[in-house]
Design a protein around this motif. Structure first.
Motif, PDB file in Angstrom:
ATOM      1  N   GLU A 188       0.833  -1.206   0.000  1.00 42.29           N
ATOM      2  CA  GLU A 188       0.000   0.000   0.000  1.00 42.29           C
ATOM      3  C   GLU A 188       0.869   1.259   0.000  1.00 42.29           C
ATOM      4  N   ASP A 189       1.982   1.208   0.728  1.00 43.28           N
ATOM      5  CA  ASP A 189       2.907   2.332   0.766  1.00 43.28           C
ATOM      6  C   ASP A 189       3.481   2.612  -0.624  1.00 43.28           C
ATOM      7  N   GLY A 190       3.831   1.537  -1.339  1.00 36.54           N
ATOM      8  CA  GLY A 190       4.356   1.691  -2.696  1.00 36.54           C
ATOM      9  C   GLY A 190       3.319   2.281  -3.639  1.00 36.54           C
ATOM     10  N   TRP A 191       2.076   1.832  -3.504  1.00 43.57           N
ATOM     11  CA  TRP A 191       0.981   2.359  -4.327  1.00 43.57           C
ATOM     12  C   TRP A 191       0.825   3.865  -4.127  1.00 43.57           C
ATOM     13  N   ALA A 192       0.808   4.299  -2.871  1.00 43.89           N
ATOM     14  CA  ALA A 192       0.646   5.719  -2.566  1.00 43.89           C
ATOM     15  C   ALA A 192       1.843   6.526  -3.060  1.00 43.89           C
ATOM     16  N   ASP A 193       3.050   6.010  -2.870  1.00 47.41           N
ATOM     17  CA  ASP A 193       4.256   6.724  -3.305  1.00 47.41           C
ATOM     18  C   ASP A 193       4.289   6.910  -4.817  1.00 47.41           C
ATOM     19  N   VAL A 194       3.860   5.882  -5.542  1.00 46.52           N
ATOM     20  CA  VAL A 194       3.837   5.969  -7.008  1.00 46.52           C
ATOM     21  C   VAL A 194       2.918   7.097  -7.462  1.00 46.52           C
ATOM     22  N   TRP A 195       1.743   7.197  -6.885  1.00 48.87           N
ATOM     23  CA  TRP A 195       0.804   8.240  -7.298  1.00 48.87           C
ATOM     24  C   TRP A 195       1.274   9.624  -6.878  1.00 48.87           C
TER      25      TRP A 195
ATOM     26  N   GLY B 140       2.068  11.871  -9.983  1.00 48.10           N
ATOM     27  CA  GLY B 140       1.125  12.973 -10.043  1.00 48.10           C
ATOM     28  C   GLY B 140       1.760  14.324  -9.766  1.00 48.10           C
ATOM     29  N   GLY B 141       2.788  14.349  -8.923  1.00 52.47           N
ATOM     30  CA  GLY B 141       3.369  15.622  -8.522  1.00 52.47           C
ATOM     31  C   GLY B 141       4.701  15.966  -9.148  1.00 52.47           C
ATOM     32  N   GLY B 142       5.326  15.011  -9.836  1.00 49.21           N
ATOM     33  CA  GLY B 142       6.639  15.263 -10.420  1.00 49.21           C
ATOM     34  C   GLY B 142       6.583  15.525 -11.911  1.00 49.21           C
ATOM     35  N   TRP B 143       7.554  16.326 -12.395  1.00 51.42           N
ATOM     36  CA  TRP B 143       7.626  16.634 -13.825  1.00 51.42           C
ATOM     37  C   TRP B 143       8.745  15.875 -14.511  1.00 51.42           C
ATOM     38  N   SER B 144       9.902  15.822 -13.899  1.00 47.36           N
ATOM     39  CA  SER B 144      11.023  15.078 -14.466  1.00 47.36           C
ATOM     40  C   SER B 144      11.165  13.743 -13.740  1.00 47.36           C
ATOM     41  N   VAL B 145      11.932  12.828 -14.331  1.00 42.69           N
ATOM     42  CA  VAL B 145      12.158  11.527 -13.703  1.00 42.69           C
ATOM     43  C   VAL B 145      12.813  11.703 -12.344  1.00 42.69           C
ATOM     44  N   GLU B 146      13.810  12.568 -12.269  1.00 43.45           N
ATOM     45  CA  GLU B 146      14.508  12.805 -10.995  1.00 43.45           C
ATOM     46  C   GLU B 146      13.556  13.354  -9.948  1.00 43.45           C
ATOM     47  N   ASN B 147      12.696  14.274 -10.369  1.00 42.25           N
ATOM     48  CA  ASN B 147      11.726  14.868  -9.455  1.00 42.25           C
ATOM     49  C   ASN B 147      10.733  13.818  -8.950  1.00 42.25           C
ATOM     50  N   LYS B 148      10.283  12.966  -9.848  1.00 44.54           N
ATOM     51  CA  LYS B 148       9.339  11.905  -9.466  1.00 44.54           C
ATOM     52  C   LYS B 148       9.973  10.944  -8.473  1.00 44.54           C
ATOM     53  N   LEU B 149      11.227  10.578  -8.722  1.00 44.94           N
ATOM     54  CA  LEU B 149      11.919   9.660  -7.823  1.00 44.94           C
ATOM     55  C   LEU B 149      12.135  10.282  -6.452  1.00 44.94           C
ATOM     56  N   ASN B 150      12.438  11.557  -6.424  1.00 51.00           N
ATOM     57  CA  ASN B 150      12.622  12.257  -5.150  1.00 51.00           C
ATOM     58  C   ASN B 150      11.324  12.284  -4.346  1.00 51.00           C
ATOM     59  N   ILE B 151      10.217  12.549  -5.019  1.00 52.46           N
ATOM     60  CA  ILE B 151       8.919  12.585  -4.345  1.00 52.46           C
ATOM     61  C   ILE B 151       8.560  11.192  -3.829  1.00 52.46           C
ATOM     62  N   MET B 152       8.810  10.172  -4.634  1.00 53.52           N
ATOM     63  CA  MET B 152       8.491   8.804  -4.239  1.00 53.52           C
ATOM     64  C   MET B 152       9.308   8.364  -3.032  1.00 53.52           C
ATOM     65  N   LYS B 153      10.497   8.909  -2.903  1.00 55.38           N
ATOM     66  CA  LYS B 153      11.371   8.540  -1.793  1.00 55.38           C
ATOM     67  C   LYS B 153      10.991   9.269  -0.506  1.00 55.38           C
ATOM     68  N   ASP B 154      10.259  10.363  -0.628  1.00 51.87           N
ATOM     69  CA  ASP B 154       9.833  11.151   0.532  1.00 51.87           C
ATOM     70  C   ASP B 154       8.846  10.339   1.373  1.00 51.87           C
ATOM     71  N   SER B 155       9.067  10.291   2.665  1.00 49.13           N
ATOM     72  CA  SER B 155       8.217   9.497   3.553  1.00 49.13           C
ATOM     73  C   SER B 155       6.855  10.137   3.803  1.00 49.13           C
ATOM     74  N   ARG B 156       6.716  11.418   3.463  1.00 51.85           N
ATOM     75  CA  ARG B 156       5.443  12.095   3.681  1.00 51.85           C
ATOM     76  C   ARG B 156       4.418  11.700   2.619  1.00 51.85           C
TER      77      ARG B 156
ATOM     78  N   ALA C 197      16.685   4.154  -9.833  1.00 56.23           N
ATOM     79  CA  ALA C 197      16.699   4.735  -8.491  1.00 56.23           C
ATOM     80  C   ALA C 197      17.740   5.836  -8.466  1.00 56.23           C
ATOM     81  N   LEU C 198      17.583   6.749  -7.531  1.00 61.48           N
ATOM     82  CA  LEU C 198      18.520   7.870  -7.431  1.00 61.48           C
ATOM     83  C   LEU C 198      19.841   7.459  -6.804  1.00 61.48           C
ATOM     84  N   ASP C 199      19.805   6.421  -5.959  1.00 61.00           N
ATOM     85  CA  ASP C 199      21.034   6.005  -5.282  1.00 61.00           C
ATOM     86  C   ASP C 199      20.983   4.515  -5.016  1.00 61.00           C
ATOM     87  N   ALA C 200      21.966   4.038  -4.286  1.00 59.89           N
ATOM     88  CA  ALA C 200      22.087   2.598  -4.034  1.00 59.89           C
ATOM     89  C   ALA C 200      21.522   2.201  -2.676  1.00 59.89           C
TER      90      ALA C 200
END
Length: 269
Positions: free
Chosen positions: A88-95, A99-115, A167-170
């Motif tokens: 469920e956490d992965g589902w929410a992070d993906v959306w 939904g909120g990111g424009w670039s791939v890097e931006n999307k990955l950063n948002i997905m990594k955010d715990s909020r 992914a942005l990092d390892a």
């Protein structure tokens, strides 16, 4: 390697898969390699069987004392408790990311955010409501819980096969799992799903369900590639959750809803 050593090796991989995707306490060797964690992917469908059985037991015990609406909620709560809301956490992070990111890097950063953001919260509400309503509509969700929890993990894990990981990092918690899915592991995964399916559904419906899931998997691959150029661990969680809903809806289309009598439906009994 002796047969006993092989069995012990496979047992370790199974327990590793259970420990990775659930909160069920298991006894593991002190040292676990990345290679072992990667090979444990062959048993991810078995983890689905375990989760589905636990949810079904909760349903069967509770239905004797409580209304179906409450029992469904208890079964869903059991799934969340057992898995730690991992998918469920992965589902929410993906959306949130898509939904909120424009670039791939931006999307990955948002997905990594715990909020949890608005997109993620809305998507989580919708997926849980769809799950609840689908299970309520089924004449009896016992077998459906096992079938959906198993096959949805087959779909999600199969994405690892020949699909690029991004992914942005390892530091990703699923990095070791995502080092590619071998053909042997994929076969074990698919056979597990097939055995569960033919155990509960007629062959014709098994075939139709596999076609539906294959088409849905193709849609997921297209979506993830378009958004990220590959997949992340969150994408696997999203794939599991959405595939689970597709399976419930497919069973309803096949005629296993409340309007069909138990005497005429195999999966509903």
């Amino acid at each position: 390697m002796s047969q006993r050593e092989n069995l012990q090796k496979e047992k370790t991989l199974l327990l590793l898969a259970i420990s990775f995707f659930t909160r069920i306490p298991v006894s593991l060797p002190k040292e676990i390699t990345a290679d072992q964690l990667n090979k444990a992917s062959r048993y991810f469908a078995v983890v689905g069987i375990v989760v589905g059985i636990i949810c079904s037991v909760v349903y069967l015990v509770s239905i004797n004392y409580l209304p179906k609406s409450l029992v469904i909620l208890l079964a869903m709560a059991a799934s969340i408790l057992v898995t730690g809301a991992f998918h469920e956490d992965g589902w929410a992070d993906v959306w949130d990311g898509f939904g909120g990111g424009w670039s791939v890097e931006n999307k990955l950063n948002i997905m990594k955010d715990s909020r949890l953001g608005t997109y993620g919260a809305t998507a989580l509400f919708i997926i849980l409501l769809l799950k609840y309503q689908s299970l309520m509509a089924l004449a009896s969700p016992v077998v459906a819980l096992i079938l959906a929890n198993t096959l949805s993990r087959v779909v999600a894990t199969s994405l690892i096969y020949k699909m690029p990981y991004v992914a942005l990092d390892a530091t990703s918690k699923v990095k070791s799992v995502t080092q590619g899915l071998s053909t042997n592991n994929l076969i074990i995964l698919l056979v597990t799903g097939l055995l569960v399916s033919v155990g509960f559904l007629p062959l014709g419906e098994c075939f139709l369900l596999f076609v539906i899931l294959f088409l849905f998997r193709s849609l997921l691959v297209f979506w993830f590639n378009r958004q990220l150029g590959g997949y992340t661990g969150d994408c696997l969680g999203a794939a599991q959750q959405s595939s689970e809903i597709v399976i419930y809806l497919s069973l309803l289309i096949f005629g296993y809803g409340t309007a069909v009598s138990n005497a005429s439906t195999g999966v509903a009994n």
